[in-house]
Scaffold this motif. Structure first.
Motif, PDB file in Angstrom:
ATOM      1  N   ILE A 116       0.851  -1.186   0.000  1.00  0.00           N
ATOM      2  CA  ILE A 116       0.000   0.000   0.000  1.00  0.00           C
ATOM      3  C   ILE A 116       0.889   1.238   0.000  1.00  0.00           C
ATOM      4  N   HIS A 117       0.549   2.199  -0.845  1.00  0.00           N
ATOM      5  CA  HIS A 117       1.242   3.488  -0.874  1.00  0.00           C
ATOM      6  C   HIS A 117       0.198   4.587  -0.710  1.00  0.00           C
ATOM      7  N   GLY A 118       0.338   5.403   0.317  1.00  0.00           N
ATOM      8  CA  GLY A 118      -0.571   6.517   0.544  1.00  0.00           C
ATOM      9  C   GLY A 118       0.159   7.830   0.320  1.00  0.00           C
ATOM     10  N   LEU A 119      -0.538   8.828  -0.207  1.00  0.00           N
ATOM     11  CA  LEU A 119       0.043  10.139  -0.456  1.00  0.00           C
ATOM     12  C   LEU A 119      -0.969  11.210  -0.069  1.00  0.00           C
ATOM     13  N   LEU A 120      -0.640  11.972   0.953  1.00  0.00           N
ATOM     14  CA  LEU A 120      -1.489  13.087   1.363  1.00  0.00           C
ATOM     15  C   LEU A 120      -1.153  14.264   0.453  1.00  0.00           C
ATOM     16  N   VAL A 121      -2.076  14.603  -0.446  1.00  0.00           N
ATOM     17  CA  VAL A 121      -1.807  15.640  -1.449  1.00  0.00           C
ATOM     18  C   VAL A 121      -2.404  16.994  -1.078  1.00  0.00           C
ATOM     19  N   GLY A 122      -3.252  17.021  -0.086  1.00  0.00           N
ATOM     20  CA  GLY A 122      -3.861  18.265   0.368  1.00  0.00           C
ATOM     21  C   GLY A 122      -4.454  18.055   1.740  1.00  0.00           C
ATOM     22  N   PRO A 123      -4.914  19.125   2.378  1.00  0.00           N
ATOM     23  CA  PRO A 123      -5.469  18.969   3.725  1.00  0.00           C
ATOM     24  C   PRO A 123      -6.729  18.110   3.757  1.00  0.00           C
ATOM     25  N   GLU A 124      -7.394  17.971   2.614  1.00  0.00           N
ATOM     26  CA  GLU A 124      -8.617  17.171   2.563  1.00  0.00           C
ATOM     27  C   GLU A 124      -8.612  16.176   1.410  1.00  0.00           C
ATOM     28  N   THR A 125      -7.426  15.835   0.903  1.00  0.00           N
ATOM     29  CA  THR A 125      -7.317  14.883  -0.204  1.00  0.00           C
ATOM     30  C   THR A 125      -6.169  13.918   0.068  1.00  0.00           C
ATOM     31  N   TYR A 126      -6.488  12.639  -0.010  1.00  0.00           N
ATOM     32  CA  TYR A 126      -5.518  11.576   0.273  1.00  0.00           C
ATOM     33  C   TYR A 126      -5.644  10.529  -0.826  1.00  0.00           C
ATOM     34  N   GLU A 127      -4.531  10.213  -1.476  1.00  0.00           N
ATOM     35  CA  GLU A 127      -4.518   9.223  -2.545  1.00  0.00           C
ATOM     36  C   GLU A 127      -3.823   7.956  -2.068  1.00  0.00           C
ATOM     37  N   VAL A 128      -4.396   6.824  -2.419  1.00  0.00           N
ATOM     38  CA  VAL A 128      -3.847   5.535  -2.003  1.00  0.00           C
ATOM     39  C   VAL A 128      -3.764   4.618  -3.220  1.00  0.00           C
ATOM     40  N   SER A 129      -2.613   3.974  -3.388  1.00  0.00           N
ATOM     41  CA  SER A 129      -2.447   2.943  -4.414  1.00  0.00           C
ATOM     42  C   SER A 129      -2.245   1.613  -3.704  1.00  0.00           C
ATOM     43  N   VAL A 130      -2.985   0.620  -4.148  1.00  0.00           N
ATOM     44  CA  VAL A 130      -2.908  -0.707  -3.551  1.00  0.00           C
ATOM     45  C   VAL A 130      -2.562  -1.702  -4.643  1.00  0.00           C
ATOM     46  N   CYS A 131      -1.512  -2.464  -4.426  1.00  0.00           N
ATOM     47  CA  CYS A 131      -1.192  -3.566  -5.333  1.00  0.00           C
ATOM     48  C   CYS A 131      -1.725  -4.833  -4.682  1.00  0.00           C
ATOM     49  N   PHE A 132      -2.472  -5.617  -5.458  1.00  0.00           N
ATOM     50  CA  PHE A 132      -2.966  -6.885  -4.927  1.00  0.00           C
ATOM     51  C   PHE A 132      -2.866  -7.954  -6.001  1.00  0.00           C
ATOM     52  N   SER A 133      -2.884  -9.182  -5.555  1.00  0.00           N
ATOM     53  CA  SER A 133      -2.809 -10.294  -6.501  1.00  0.00           C
ATOM     54  C   SER A 133      -4.051 -11.151  -6.380  1.00  0.00           C
ATOM     55  N   ILE A 134      -4.370 -11.786  -7.498  1.00  0.00           N
ATOM     56  CA  ILE A 134      -5.405 -12.804  -7.559  1.00  0.00           C
ATOM     57  C   ILE A 134      -4.751 -13.950  -8.311  1.00  0.00           C
ATOM     58  N   GLY A 135      -4.458 -15.010  -7.590  1.00  0.00           N
ATOM     59  CA  GLY A 135      -3.682 -16.083  -8.211  1.00  0.00           C
ATOM     60  C   GLY A 135      -2.303 -15.561  -8.580  1.00  0.00           C
ATOM     61  N   ASP A 136      -1.899 -15.785  -9.826  1.00  0.00           N
ATOM     62  CA  ASP A 136      -0.586 -15.331 -10.296  1.00  0.00           C
ATOM     63  C   ASP A 136      -0.622 -13.931 -10.904  1.00  0.00           C
ATOM     64  N   SER A 137      -1.784 -13.320 -11.014  1.00  0.00           N
ATOM     65  CA  SER A 137      -1.928 -12.011 -11.654  1.00  0.00           C
ATOM     66  C   SER A 137      -1.917 -10.896 -10.616  1.00  0.00           C
ATOM     67  N   HIS A 138      -1.268  -9.787 -10.993  1.00  0.00           N
ATOM     68  CA  HIS A 138      -1.213  -8.615 -10.118  1.00  0.00           C
ATOM     69  C   HIS A 138      -2.073  -7.500 -10.696  1.00  0.00           C
ATOM     70  N   TYR A 139      -2.728  -6.763  -9.807  1.00  0.00           N
ATOM     71  CA  TYR A 139      -3.602  -5.663 -10.188  1.00  0.00           C
ATOM     72  C   TYR A 139      -3.301  -4.469  -9.293  1.00  0.00           C
ATOM     73  N   TRP A 140      -3.687  -3.285  -9.763  1.00  0.00           N
ATOM     74  CA  TRP A 140      -3.545  -2.060  -8.980  1.00  0.00           C
ATOM     75  C   TRP A 140      -4.901  -1.426  -8.791  1.00  0.00           C
ATOM     76  N   ALA A 141      -5.093  -0.847  -7.638  1.00  0.00           N
ATOM     77  CA  ALA A 141      -6.272  -0.026  -7.382  1.00  0.00           C
ATOM     78  C   ALA A 141      -5.774   1.345  -6.944  1.00  0.00           C
ATOM     79  N   ASN A 142      -6.325   2.379  -7.542  1.00  0.00           N
ATOM     80  CA  ASN A 142      -6.030   3.748  -7.141  1.00  0.00           C
ATOM     81  C   ASN A 142      -7.289   4.328  -6.515  1.00  0.00           C
ATOM     82  N   ILE A 143      -7.127   4.876  -5.330  1.00  0.00           N
ATOM     83  CA  ILE A 143      -8.250   5.386  -4.567  1.00  0.00           C
ATOM     84  C   ILE A 143      -7.948   6.825  -4.169  1.00  0.00           C
ATOM     85  N   VAL A 144      -8.926   7.700  -4.325  1.00  0.00           N
ATOM     86  CA  VAL A 144      -8.808   9.071  -3.828  1.00  0.00           C
ATOM     87  C   VAL A 144      -9.862   9.252  -2.747  1.00  0.00           C
TER      88      VAL A 144
END
Length: 160
Positions: A116-144
């Motif tokens: 998990i990588h989180g980045l506080l970009v403003g006083p009221e905005t926080y971005e998070v990137s999550v790398c996860f796997s399902i079986g042998d495949s990797h996926y990314w989720a970006n959340i604001v």
């Protein structure tokens, strides 16, 4: 989670690096939180928000895979994000053959967060990137996450 208050709290500028256990049976995964701005939002709150974002990303992927009901995300995601997830899910299941992709690995293997990588970009905005796997495949989720009516709420969720 409640939004930050303007009371006198120490300003935090540095990054936070650690490990988090999302599920009790899972090994701890790396988490890194950085800041674009100095803030009074504590590392603990950023850490908790990143964990909530990771859980929501995993649940969202299970919604896309037809393993969970989208109602589980109603408290955290805006309605238009849930509609987008359901559209993505329908397209995914219509375009894939019943054998292979949907039926096997993507459909049945668990979602396992990797980091998990989180980045506080403003006083009221926080971005998070999550790398996860399902079986042998990797996926990314970006959340604001943004403060809405005094609470942090997901305003963007992108899985790919």
């Amino acid at each position: 989670m409640d939004a930050p208050t303007k009371d006198a709290q120490p300003v935090i500028t540095g990054p936070y690096v650690g490990k988090v256990r999302i599920v009790a049976t899972m090994k701890p995964i790396p988490i890194r939180i950085a800041r674009c701005i100095p803030s009074t939002i504590s590392n603990e709150e950023c850490y908790q928000l990143a964990v909530v974002a990771c859980r929501n990303a995993c649940i969202a992927m299970d919604v896309v895979r037809h393993r969970l009901d989208a109602k589980m995300l109603e408290r955290y995601l805006k309605p238009e994000l849930i509609r987008r997830l359901l559209t993505f899910s329908n397209l995914l299941h219509q375009s894939r053959p019943k054998k292979g992709f949907v039926r096997d690995e993507l459909r049945h293997m668990p979602v396992v967060p990797q980091h998990i990588h989180g980045l506080l970009v403003g006083p009221e905005t926080y971005e998070v990137s999550v790398c996860f796997s399902i079986g042998d495949s990797h996926y990314w989720a970006n959340i604001v996450l943004q403060v809405e009516r005094g609470r942090w709420r997901c305003s963007l969720l992108d899985i790919g």
